[in-house]
Scaffold this motif. Structure first.
Motif, PDB file in Angstrom:
ATOM      1  N   SER A  31       0.721  -1.020  -0.018  1.00 22.07           N
ATOM      2  CA  SER A  31      -0.093  -0.200  -0.008  1.00 22.07           C
ATOM      3  C   SER A  31       0.674   1.246  -0.221  1.00 22.07           C
ATOM      4  CB  SER A  31      -0.963  -0.072   1.201  1.00 22.07           C
ATOM      5  OG  SER A  31      -0.360   0.319   2.399  1.00 22.07           O
ATOM      6  N   LEU A  32       1.884   1.266   0.865  1.00 20.76           N
ATOM      7  CA  LEU A  32       2.807   2.172   0.769  1.00 20.76           C
ATOM      8  C   LEU A  32       3.657   2.633  -0.458  1.00 20.76           C
ATOM      9  CD1 LEU A  32       4.493   1.823   4.226  1.00 20.76           C
ATOM     10  CD2 LEU A  32       3.102   3.827   3.409  1.00 20.76           C
ATOM     11  N   LEU A  33       3.787   1.435  -1.412  1.00 18.12           N
ATOM     12  CA  LEU A  33       4.504   1.657  -2.535  1.00 18.12           C
ATOM     13  C   LEU A  33       3.609   2.139  -3.697  1.00 18.12           C
ATOM     14  CD1 LEU A  33       6.659  -1.615  -2.979  1.00 18.12           C
ATOM     15  CD2 LEU A  33       7.313   0.704  -3.017  1.00 18.12           C
ATOM     16  N   LEU A  34       2.088   1.743  -3.343  1.00 21.29           N
ATOM     17  CA  LEU A  34       1.244   2.103  -4.480  1.00 21.29           C
ATOM     18  C   LEU A  34       0.724   3.831  -4.229  1.00 21.29           C
ATOM     19  CD1 LEU A  34      -1.283  -0.796  -4.630  1.00 21.29           C
ATOM     20  CD2 LEU A  34       0.361  -0.037  -6.406  1.00 21.29           C
ATOM     21  N   ASN A  35       1.144   4.291  -3.024  1.00 18.41           N
ATOM     22  CA  ASN A  35       0.720   5.686  -2.695  1.00 18.41           C
ATOM     23  C   ASN A  35       1.913   6.498  -3.152  1.00 18.41           C
ATOM     24  OD1 ASN A  35      -1.920   5.429  -1.870  1.00 18.41           O
ATOM     25  ND2 ASN A  35      -1.097   5.237   0.257  1.00 18.41           N
ATOM     26  N   MET A  36       3.167   6.091  -3.417  1.00 19.62           N
ATOM     27  CA  MET A  36       4.218   6.821  -3.829  1.00 19.62           C
ATOM     28  C   MET A  36       4.242   7.036  -5.321  1.00 19.62           C
ATOM     29  SD  MET A  36       7.138   5.020  -1.779  1.00 19.62           S
ATOM     30  CE  MET A  36       8.498   5.679  -2.318  1.00 19.62           C
ATOM     31  N   ASN A  37       4.836   8.186  -5.741  1.00 15.49           N
ATOM     32  CA  ASN A  37       5.014   8.588  -7.247  1.00 15.49           C
ATOM     33  C   ASN A  37       6.357   7.901  -7.611  1.00 15.49           C
ATOM     34  OD1 ASN A  37       2.586   9.810  -7.671  1.00 15.49           O
ATOM     35  ND2 ASN A  37       3.434  11.902  -6.829  1.00 15.49           N
ATOM     36  N   ARG A  41       4.852   2.334 -11.419  1.00 14.90           N
ATOM     37  CA  ARG A  41       3.607   2.352 -10.223  1.00 14.90           C
ATOM     38  C   ARG A  41       2.381   1.811 -11.122  1.00 14.90           C
ATOM     39  NH1 ARG A  41       0.451   7.634  -7.969  1.00 14.90           N
ATOM     40  NH2 ARG A  41      -1.235   6.406  -7.294  1.00 14.90           N
ATOM     41  N   ALA A  42       2.179   2.087 -12.266  1.00 12.56           N
ATOM     42  CA  ALA A  42       0.998   1.503 -13.046  1.00 12.56           C
ATOM     43  C   ALA A  42       1.221  -0.194 -13.222  1.00 12.56           C
ATOM     44  CB  ALA A  42       1.013   2.143 -14.435  1.00 12.56           C
ATOM     45  N   PHE A  43       2.270  -0.479 -13.243  1.00 15.42           N
ATOM     46  CA  PHE A  43       2.550  -2.026 -13.325  1.00 15.42           C
ATOM     47  C   PHE A  43       2.177  -2.659 -12.155  1.00 15.42           C
ATOM     48  CE2 PHE A  43       5.405  -5.702 -12.787  1.00 15.42           C
ATOM     49  CZ  PHE A  43       4.930  -6.393 -13.766  1.00 15.42           C
ATOM     50  N   GLU A  45       0.350  -1.476  -9.883  1.00 15.43           N
ATOM     51  CA  GLU A  45      -1.148  -1.169  -9.732  1.00 15.43           C
ATOM     52  C   GLU A  45      -1.908  -2.671 -10.626  1.00 15.43           C
ATOM     53  OE1 GLU A  45      -2.587   2.475 -10.835  1.00 15.43           O
ATOM     54  OE2 GLU A  45      -1.582   3.381  -8.913  1.00 15.43           O
ATOM     55  N   GLN A  46      -1.478  -2.724 -11.641  1.00 15.54           N
ATOM     56  CA  GLN A  46      -2.043  -3.670 -12.567  1.00 15.54           C
ATOM     57  C   GLN A  46      -1.757  -5.127 -11.750  1.00 15.54           C
ATOM     58  OE1 GLN A  46      -0.734  -3.633 -16.440  1.00 15.54           O
ATOM     59  NE2 GLN A  46      -2.801  -2.673 -17.115  1.00 15.54           N
ATOM     60  N   PHE A  47      -0.336  -5.340 -11.602  1.00 18.56           N
ATOM     61  CA  PHE A  47      -0.104  -6.863 -10.736  1.00 18.56           C
ATOM     62  C   PHE A  47      -0.856  -7.037  -9.518  1.00 18.56           C
ATOM     63  CE2 PHE A  47       2.617  -9.179  -8.254  1.00 18.56           C
ATOM     64  CZ  PHE A  47       2.761 -10.429  -9.089  1.00 18.56           C
ATOM     65  N   THR A  48      -1.160  -6.158  -8.778  1.00 19.25           N
ATOM     66  CA  THR A  48      -1.761  -6.197  -7.626  1.00 19.25           C
ATOM     67  C   THR A  48      -3.275  -6.490  -7.898  1.00 19.25           C
ATOM     68  OG1 THR A  48       0.049  -4.820  -6.692  1.00 19.25           O
ATOM     69  CG2 THR A  48      -2.316  -4.994  -5.233  1.00 19.25           C
ATOM     70  N   PHE A  49      -3.822  -5.567  -8.729  1.00 15.19           N
ATOM     71  CA  PHE A  49      -5.328  -5.673  -8.754  1.00 15.19           C
ATOM     72  C   PHE A  49      -5.795  -6.504  -9.782  1.00 15.19           C
ATOM     73  CE2 PHE A  49      -4.766  -1.276  -6.879  1.00 15.19           C
ATOM     74  CZ  PHE A  49      -5.262  -1.592  -5.702  1.00 15.19           C
ATOM     75  N   TYR A  50      -4.976  -7.272 -10.555  1.00 14.84           N
ATOM     76  CA  TYR A  50      -5.137  -8.012 -11.720  1.00 14.84           C
ATOM     77  C   TYR A  50      -5.771  -9.328 -11.213  1.00 14.84           C
ATOM     78  CZ  TYR A  50      -4.941 -11.277 -15.594  1.00 14.84           C
ATOM     79  OH  TYR A  50      -5.069 -12.133 -16.792  1.00 14.84           O
ATOM     80  N   ARG A  51      -5.385  -9.794  -9.955  1.00 15.72           N
ATOM     81  CA  ARG A  51      -5.742 -11.038  -9.353  1.00 15.72           C
ATOM     82  C   ARG A  51      -7.276 -11.222  -8.706  1.00 15.72           C
ATOM     83  NH1 ARG A  51      -1.629 -12.124  -4.913  1.00 15.72           N
ATOM     84  NH2 ARG A  51      -1.559  -9.979  -4.910  1.00 15.72           N
ATOM     85  N   LEU A  52      -7.785  -9.716  -8.637  1.00 11.80           N
ATOM     86  CA  LEU A  52      -9.026  -9.780  -8.045  1.00 11.80           C
ATOM     87  C   LEU A  52     -10.025  -9.989  -9.072  1.00 11.80           C
ATOM     88  CD1 LEU A  52      -8.557  -6.427  -5.988  1.00 11.80           C
ATOM     89  CD2 LEU A  52      -8.545  -8.814  -5.082  1.00 11.80           C
TER      90      LEU A  52
END
Length: 52
Positions: A31-37, A41-43, A45-52
């Protein structure tokens, strides 16, 4: 009460004492990595939320 039930119950609680903090630390790090610029970051986010 069966002897193996008590052993399994103790094993289960010991595993929970190990797994829950590890999962919480990993989740907080992601979550801290996703909040940083940061670059990529887009990759992430895709890797994290793709499994949902």
């Amino acid at each position: 009460m069966d002897v193996t039930f008590g052993d399994l119950l103790i094993t289960y609680f010991l595993q929970m004492l190990i797994y829950v903090p590890v999962i919480l630390v990993f989740s907080m790090a992601v979550s801290l990595l996703l909040n940083m610029n940061i670059k990529g970051r887009a990759f992430l986010e895709q890797f994290t939320f793709y499994r949902l």
